[in-house]
Scaffold this active site. Sequence first.
Site, short mmCIF file in Angstrom:
data_model
loop_
_atom_site.label_atom_id
_atom_site.label_comp_id
_atom_site.label_asym_id
_atom_site.label_seq_id
_atom_site.Cartn_x
_atom_site.Cartn_y
_atom_site.Cartn_z
N GLU A 31 0.98 -1.28 -0.06
CA GLU A 31 0.10 -0.11 0.05
C GLU A 31 0.71 0.96 0.16
O GLU A 31 1.70 1.25 0.87
CB GLU A 31 -0.97 -0.08 1.30
N THR A 33 2.94 2.34 -2.22
CA THR A 33 4.09 2.03 -2.93
C THR A 33 4.17 2.07 -4.59
O THR A 33 5.12 2.30 -5.08
CB THR A 33 4.66 0.47 -2.61
N GLY A 118 -17.08 4.56 -1.70
CA GLY A 118 -16.12 4.72 -0.62
C GLY A 118 -15.64 3.79 0.10
O GLY A 118 -15.07 3.88 1.23
N LEU A 121 -12.93 0.16 -3.08
CA LEU A 121 -12.59 -0.80 -3.93
C LEU A 121 -12.30 -0.26 -5.33
O LEU A 121 -12.22 -0.87 -6.24
CB LEU A 121 -14.10 -1.75 -4.03
N SER A 122 -12.25 1.01 -5.34
CA SER A 122 -11.90 1.76 -6.55
C SER A 122 -12.68 1.81 -7.58
O SER A 122 -12.34 1.51 -8.71
CB SER A 122 -10.66 0.99 -6.96
N SER A 123 -13.98 2.37 -7.34
CA SER A 123 -15.11 2.39 -8.18
C SER A 123 -14.75 3.55 -9.27
O SER A 123 -15.07 3.34 -10.49
CB SER A 123 -16.30 2.85 -7.58
N ASP A 168 -4.70 0.89 -9.23
CA ASP A 168 -6.17 0.59 -9.34
C ASP A 168 -6.71 0.29 -10.96
O ASP A 168 -7.23 -0.67 -11.08
CB ASP A 168 -6.89 1.56 -8.91
N TYR A 218 -3.43 12.39 0.89
CA TYR A 218 -2.68 11.37 -0.18
C TYR A 218 -1.75 12.03 -0.81
O TYR A 218 -0.66 11.66 -0.74
CB TYR A 218 -3.69 10.83 -0.89
C1 GLA Z 1 -5.15 4.48 -3.75
C2 GLA Z 1 -4.66 4.92 -5.17
C3 GLA Z 1 -3.48 3.93 -5.46
C4 GLA Z 1 -2.56 3.38 -4.30
C5 GLA Z 1 -3.47 3.20 -3.09
C6 GLA Z 1 -2.72 2.94 -2.02
O1 GLA Z 1 -6.23 3.68 -4.03
O2 GLA Z 1 -5.46 5.29 -6.04
O3 GLA Z 1 -3.02 4.32 -6.58
O4 GLA Z 1 -1.95 4.61 -4.19
O5 GLA Z 1 -4.58 4.28 -2.83
O6 GLA Z 1 -2.05 1.93 -2.03
#
Ligand code: GLA
Length: 381
Positions: A31, A33, A118, A121-123, A168, A218
């Site tokens: 995470e 990285t 939220g 899961l990266s919608s 993602d 972030y």
């Molecule tokens: C989010 C970002 C990713 C990654 C993660 C943390 O999901 O979109 O690129 O940096 O956080 O690992």
Amino acid sequence: MTSQITQTFQSHFSTSPLLAFAPGRINLIGEHTDYQEGFVFPAAVKQGIWVGIQKNDLEICRLYSMDFDQEFTFELAAFSPKKGHWATYIMGMVALLKQAGYQVPGFDLVISGDIPVGSGLSSSAALSVAIGTAISGLFDFKIPKKNIALYAQKSEHLYAGVKCGIMDPYASAFGKEGHAMLLDCRSNSHEEISVDLGDYSLILVNSNVKHTLADSAYNKRRETVEESVRILQATFPDIITLRDLSPDQLGKVQQLLPAALFPKARHIITECARVYEAAEKLKTKDLVAFGALLKESHRSLSHDYEVSCVELDFLAETSWKLEGVLGSRMMGGGFGGCTINLVRTDFLPTFEEKMWASYQKEFGKKADFIPVQIGEGARLI
Ligand code: GLA
């Protein structure tokens, strides 16, 4: 889902659509990285975003989101993606494709999905990758998957203001059923590793927390580690990112960096090593050791990288104490969202019951449980 999209499309636009799907992703370990060109270990899930798309022979794009029950129209000759609206992700991809030289004509589009917003899961990556896949398919652009992932990442940078890494959209584009991807974020290439968990299952626990400053925090983390790289390059001229340092160099790194920067650098350096180790443990089916690495990853994210929050710490720590659990950690960008948990399958009902009750008691909030299965990456249907 596909028949609902088709029906909705027909009733809105009186034609039949081409369908495309792109999944959300989990991340087993690795995470924060990816933007230091390190290693990550994500997998696509079965949940995702579906789109129906068709040419309209106009100079406009007409969009309908089933989940928001909202329409949105933009003109191809003049549009400007603005932060904070779902249509931004579509306009963002169209803008970047046009810049890359693809002549995108007018289209109609219907979108729906089953990724809890939220949850981490990266919608948004799934939406961008679904759009790229759908447009490429409809107009026969044959855009390579890697480029779709790169456009999706750039769209997030430019139009959502998050300086995210490649993980993602890459995972959404390249996922393979039953496999995780050991992804090298320098070469943007991956090794597929079979995920055979035996008597164990992966389940996410959604804290239902989203801290409002998450995006700026972030970006700040990213700047902080970039600053460390600049300082360290004076002594280690060959390093490009922290990924180029190994845990046995931490002593020297500590001497060189200001005290405020060192823990953040230590997280990246140790996390990259953990990803590699975790992949080895998964290959040899040593789930106990794999679970222990999840726990270490959480500690590092919480104490060194400071991207956890009280709710996520509570969920992870509560999970560690349960006998049927091998590991748990916060997943994704942090400051809210989910933990990922490796739980014995027959223990799942007890796990949910205990976690739900403890979380409710501590925070007066509801935790949600999201079982995950590893699915295929983006595709036309
Ligand atoms: C989010 C970002 C990713 C990654 C993660 C943390 O999901 O979109 O690129 O940096 O956080 O690992």
